[in-house]
Design a protein around this motif. Structure first.
Motif, mmCIF file in Angstrom:
data_model
loop_
_atom_site.group_PDB
_atom_site.id
_atom_site.type_symbol
_atom_site.label_atom_id
_atom_site.label_comp_id
_atom_site.label_asym_id
_atom_site.label_seq_id
_atom_site.Cartn_x
_atom_site.Cartn_y
_atom_site.Cartn_z
ATOM 1 N N GLY A 177 48.841 19.286 11.264
ATOM 2 C CA GLY A 177 49.434 18.848 12.319
ATOM 3 C C GLY A 177 50.635 19.751 13.049
ATOM 4 N N ARG A 178 50.405 21.176 12.890
ATOM 5 C CA ARG A 178 51.292 22.140 13.450
ATOM 6 C C ARG A 178 50.557 23.102 14.271
ATOM 7 N N MET A 179 51.127 23.707 15.172
ATOM 8 C CA MET A 179 50.192 24.556 16.221
ATOM 9 C C MET A 179 49.936 25.931 15.427
ATOM 10 N N TRP A 180 48.853 26.341 15.198
ATOM 11 C CA TRP A 180 48.521 27.543 14.352
ATOM 12 C C TRP A 180 47.961 28.448 15.583
ATOM 13 N N GLY A 181 47.179 28.187 16.691
ATOM 14 C CA GLY A 181 46.713 28.917 17.457
ATOM 15 C C GLY A 181 45.635 28.260 18.554
ATOM 16 N N HIS A 182 44.931 29.084 19.095
ATOM 17 C CA HIS A 182 43.856 28.577 20.217
ATOM 18 C C HIS A 182 42.431 29.267 20.255
ATOM 19 N N LEU A 183 41.314 28.312 20.344
ATOM 20 C CA LEU A 183 40.095 29.059 20.589
ATOM 21 C C LEU A 183 39.924 28.900 22.271
ATOM 22 N N GLU A 190 31.849 34.736 39.212
ATOM 23 C CA GLU A 190 32.672 34.125 40.201
ATOM 24 C C GLU A 190 32.673 32.641 40.116
ATOM 25 N N LYS A 191 31.723 32.002 39.419
ATOM 26 C CA LYS A 191 31.658 30.506 39.120
ATOM 27 C C LYS A 191 32.720 30.329 37.985
ATOM 28 N N SER A 192 33.232 29.179 38.004
ATOM 29 C CA SER A 192 34.206 28.747 36.824
ATOM 30 C C SER A 192 33.442 28.293 35.785
ATOM 31 N N LEU A 193 34.078 28.359 34.581
ATOM 32 C CA LEU A 193 33.590 27.809 33.512
ATOM 33 C C LEU A 193 33.249 26.192 33.635
ATOM 34 N N PRO A 194 32.094 25.708 32.797
ATOM 35 C CA PRO A 194 31.730 24.259 33.264
ATOM 36 C C PRO A 194 32.908 23.324 32.700
ATOM 37 N N ALA A 195 32.841 22.209 33.536
ATOM 38 C CA ALA A 195 33.592 20.924 33.350
ATOM 39 C C ALA A 195 33.722 20.609 31.869
ATOM 40 N N GLY A 196 32.903 20.659 31.074
ATOM 41 C CA GLY A 196 32.718 20.086 29.623
ATOM 42 C C GLY A 196 33.101 20.991 28.731
ATOM 43 N N THR A 197 33.572 22.314 29.063
ATOM 44 C CA THR A 197 33.931 23.291 28.079
ATOM 45 C C THR A 197 34.687 23.114 26.988
ATOM 46 N N GLU A 198 35.961 22.464 27.588
ATOM 47 C CA GLU A 198 37.009 21.724 26.504
ATOM 48 C C GLU A 198 36.478 20.963 25.515
ATOM 49 N N ALA A 199 35.768 19.944 25.930
ATOM 50 C CA ALA A 199 35.264 19.182 24.871
ATOM 51 C C ALA A 199 34.371 19.751 23.935
ATOM 52 N N ARG A 200 33.499 20.816 24.415
ATOM 53 C CA ARG A 200 32.662 21.353 23.376
ATOM 54 C C ARG A 200 33.203 22.370 22.443
ATOM 55 N N LEU A 201 34.362 22.901 23.008
ATOM 56 C CA LEU A 201 35.179 23.611 21.963
ATOM 57 C C LEU A 201 36.041 23.005 20.895
ATOM 58 N N ALA A 202 36.352 21.870 21.193
ATOM 59 C CA ALA A 202 37.089 20.861 20.374
ATOM 60 C C ALA A 202 36.581 20.863 18.843
ATOM 61 N N GLY A 203 35.204 20.849 18.891
ATOM 62 C CA GLY A 203 34.604 20.688 17.638
ATOM 63 C C GLY A 203 34.605 21.852 16.757
ATOM 64 N N PHE A 204 34.423 23.014 17.273
ATOM 65 C CA PHE A 204 34.726 24.399 16.753
ATOM 66 C C PHE A 204 36.236 24.474 16.304
ATOM 67 N N SER A 205 37.196 24.111 17.070
ATOM 68 C CA SER A 205 38.554 24.300 16.960
ATOM 69 C C SER A 205 38.942 23.470 15.604
ATOM 70 N N ALA A 206 38.226 22.249 15.204
ATOM 71 C CA ALA A 206 38.394 21.599 14.243
ATOM 72 C C ALA A 206 37.883 22.070 12.931
ATOM 73 N N LEU A 207 36.763 22.832 13.198
ATOM 74 C CA LEU A 207 36.270 23.483 11.932
ATOM 75 C C LEU A 207 37.165 24.441 11.552
ATOM 76 N N VAL A 208 37.515 25.412 12.502
ATOM 77 C CA VAL A 208 38.494 26.557 12.167
ATOM 78 C C VAL A 208 39.839 25.811 11.530
ATOM 79 N N ALA A 209 40.332 24.731 12.146
ATOM 80 C CA ALA A 209 41.446 24.366 11.442
ATOM 81 C C ALA A 209 41.266 23.847 9.901
ATOM 82 N N THR A 210 39.976 23.344 9.708
ATOM 83 C CA THR A 210 39.836 22.724 8.436
ATOM 84 C C THR A 210 39.554 24.295 7.400
ATOM 85 N N ALA A 211 38.795 25.210 7.829
ATOM 86 C CA ALA A 211 38.919 26.243 7.045
ATOM 87 C C ALA A 211 40.031 26.917 6.712
#
Length: 599
Positions: A177-183, A190-211
């Motif tokens: 529940g507390r802010m630790w950091g960010h992925l 030139e082209k921006s990162l894809p629109a679904g990048t945030e959602a795809r990162l969420a699963g990995f950030s949850a695993l980092v939080a668990t670890a």
């Protein structure tokens, strides 16, 4: 146009039908092509989803086997980097104040020099992914850092522009529940990162939080186990009635190692003001305030705060107002400190102080973790004070008994002995005055005079046993020599470096030797006894060591009424050590150490 050949003109309806047919054929062709494109897009999405799930499974496997956080960080940034169209993947951790962030995990595509390697730090502020995630607790993106010009965009944006970063996306890492950091991922394209990048990162950030949560739980469990082990070691010392200075030294070392501190100190408050350092420990080098230092309290430091409030206190950043008590700590580079009170039987006795030179403050639970140690110290002090009171009481009893013995000796010498001597002289005078014809009376007076002389001799021997005059007049060496000459068992006497000693020490040593020689003659059946007396260096100071060893049958028992119990009480009343080593057929050895510093 051929002559005579009529011109055929299509009707409007035919032309419409033909155009409709052409449009239908075109539509059908386009539909067929669109279906193929759709099927290809679907296949690509499925391949991307499968790749993402495989990457998540690989990271989850690393987390499940309780890998070190650094290994998890490296796995996460590598998997995310290979999964998404980015040049670099970063895992950042916010500092405890929430004003800065630092890279703890980094990955770059082959051929790309890491723009932000592990260890890079920057301050938060402005409009950039690091700051937006911290402020909102949500995912954030910057599609073009070239538009974010100006100092208002913050240090992170400036670094991004300087290192060729065009866009970035970040998601928060929340631990319990507390802010630790960010992925985050960054791109130089030139082209921006894809629109679904945030959602795809969420699963990995949850695993980092668990670890991280698992690692913290393991760390807390290890810390609890280490704390309990340290408390057991100190409790063992206290239960063994160790000397206070041993307990103080053990506690300061155990606390310093447990809290990963740089310095610890045990301090005692004085009613008239000031403190004395009774125990000190340093991780390396010399302690800022060595044992024995006497310092006045005042101003803003943990020792003063504990003294004023009677409660735990902490100072996260020492400064010019730390006071005289902490001048040496400031010189030693101490930045933060925690103190906990030591209360003995309801009164404030002193404090344990822990200091750190690191930028980060000491753990938030440091005060609570000190409580167990302060309770053990309080028990040790209470035990020591009770022992001191008991020893002092026993010493007063022994001193009173010795004084009573000397008074009886004087009374015997000056009273009964002198009267008997006078009676013997008067009997001799009466005997000389008897007429020559009264032989029976002369013989009777002679017998009475002999009995009076024998009574004087017995009284002198009794007085000598109560308190030998040679001990008071010449000291321990001649007194032990007289004992050896009168002993029924041959004695080999060795007295080294002992001249005149404190009176109580001489009396105790004399009676130890006297009782041991008596036991050797009466109970041991010994053919010889070795008696040695010497000065030895001990922990609190110099002591007199007395050893009486016989070659008799052995088996001496303190509870057997041999007089050893009384000697043990006398020795311990003088803060000495009394030991008996014996075995059947191997003789008996009585060994005593008497400290010369007797209160």
């Amino acid at each position: 146009m051929a002559a005579g050949r009529p011109v055929r003109r299509r009707s409007p309806r035919a032309r419409w039908v033909r155009r409709a047919a052409a449009r239908l054929v075109a539509a059908l062709s386009l539909a067929a092509a669109g279906g193929a494109v759709a099927r290809e897009l679907t296949r690509r999405e499925l391949r991307g989803y499968a790749a993402e799930q495989a990457a998540l499974r690989r990271v989850a496997t690393v987390v499940a086997r309780a890998a070190a956080p650094e290994e998890v960080f490296a796995a996460v940034v590598a998997e995310v980097g290979r999964l998404l169209p980015a040049e670099q993947t970063l895992l950042n951790r916010y500092d405890t104040s929430g004003t800065a962030t630092g890279v703890v995990g980094a990955w770059a595509r082959p051929g790309v020099i890491l723009p932000f390697p592990v260890g890079t730090h920057w301050h938060l502020g402005g409009r950039n992914v690091s700051t937006l995630v911290m402020q909102t607790g949500l995912a954030a993106r910057i599609d073009d850092y070239r538009e974010a010009a100006g100092e208002a965009e913050g240090e992170a944006a400036t670094l991004a522009r300087r290192r060729g970063i065009r866009s970035s996306v970040g998601v928060p890492v929340l631990v319990e529940g507390r802010m630790w950091g960010h992925l985050s991922v960054v791109s130089m394209r030139e082209k921006s990162l894809p629109a679904g990048t945030e959602a795809r990162l969420a699963g990995f950030s949850a695993l980092v939080a668990t670890a991280i949560a698992n690692a913290q739980a393991r760390l807390e469990l290890r810390g609890y186990a280490a704390e309990q082990a340290a408390l057991r070691r100190v409790a063992t010392l206290v239960a063994g009635a160790a000397a206070p200075h041993e307990v103080f030294a053990a506690v300061t070392a155990e606390v310093g190692l447990l809290l990963d501190a740089d310095y610890t100190a045990m301090e005692r408050y004085h009613p008239e003001g000031g403190v004395t350092v009774l125990g000190a420990w340093a991780r390396e080098g010399e302690v800022p305030t060595p044992v024995g230092s006497r310092i006045e309290i005042g101003d803003r430091n943990v020792t003063t705060l504990v003294f004023e409030t009677g409660r735990p206190a902490h100072v996260d950043l020492y400064g010019a107002d730390a006071g005289r008590l902490s001048e040496s700590a400031l010189v030693a580079g101490v930045r933060s400190a925690v103190g906990a009170p030591i209360s003995v039987q309801g009164r404030l006795w002193g404090a344990i102080v822990v200091g750190s030179r690191r930028r980060e403050p000491l753990p938030a639970d440091a005060e609570a973790r000190l409580a167990g140690f302060t309770e053990l110290v309080a028990s040790a002090i209470a035990n020591a004070e009770s022992q001191e009171q008991l020893t002092a009481s026993r010493a007063r009893i022994v001193a009173a008994a010795d004084e009573t013995r000397r008074r009886i000796e004087r009374d015997l010498h000056d009273g009964a002995q002198q009267r008997l001597v006078t009676i013997a002289m008067e009997l001799r005078a009466a005997q000389a005055a008897v007429a020559p014809g009264a032989a029976p009376l002369r013989a009777q007076l002679d017998e009475l005079a002999v009995q009076a002389a024998s009574a004087v001799d017995e009284l002198r021997e009794l007085a000598r046993g109560i308190h030998p005059a040679v001990l008071a007049e010449g000291g321990l060496r001649p007194a032990l020599g007289a004992l050896a000459r009168r002993s029924a068992v041959p004695v080999r006497l060795d007295v080294q470096g002992v001249d005149r000693l404190p009176e109580q020490i001489e009396i105790a040593a004399y009676y130890v030797v006297s009782e041991a020689l008596t036991n050797a003659a009466k109970h041991a059946g010994a053919s010889g006894v070795d008696v040695s007396v010497e000065l030895v260096a001990g922990a609190p100071g110099t002591a007199v060591r007395v050893r009486v060893c016989d070659d008799g049958r052995g088996g001496a028992d303190l509870a057997g009424g041999s007089g050893l119990v009384g000697l043990k009480d006398r020795v311990e009343a003088l803060a000495g050590r009394f030991a008996v080593r014996t075995g059947r057929g191997s003789g008996t050895c009585v060994e005593v150490e008497l400290p010369l510093q007797v209160a």
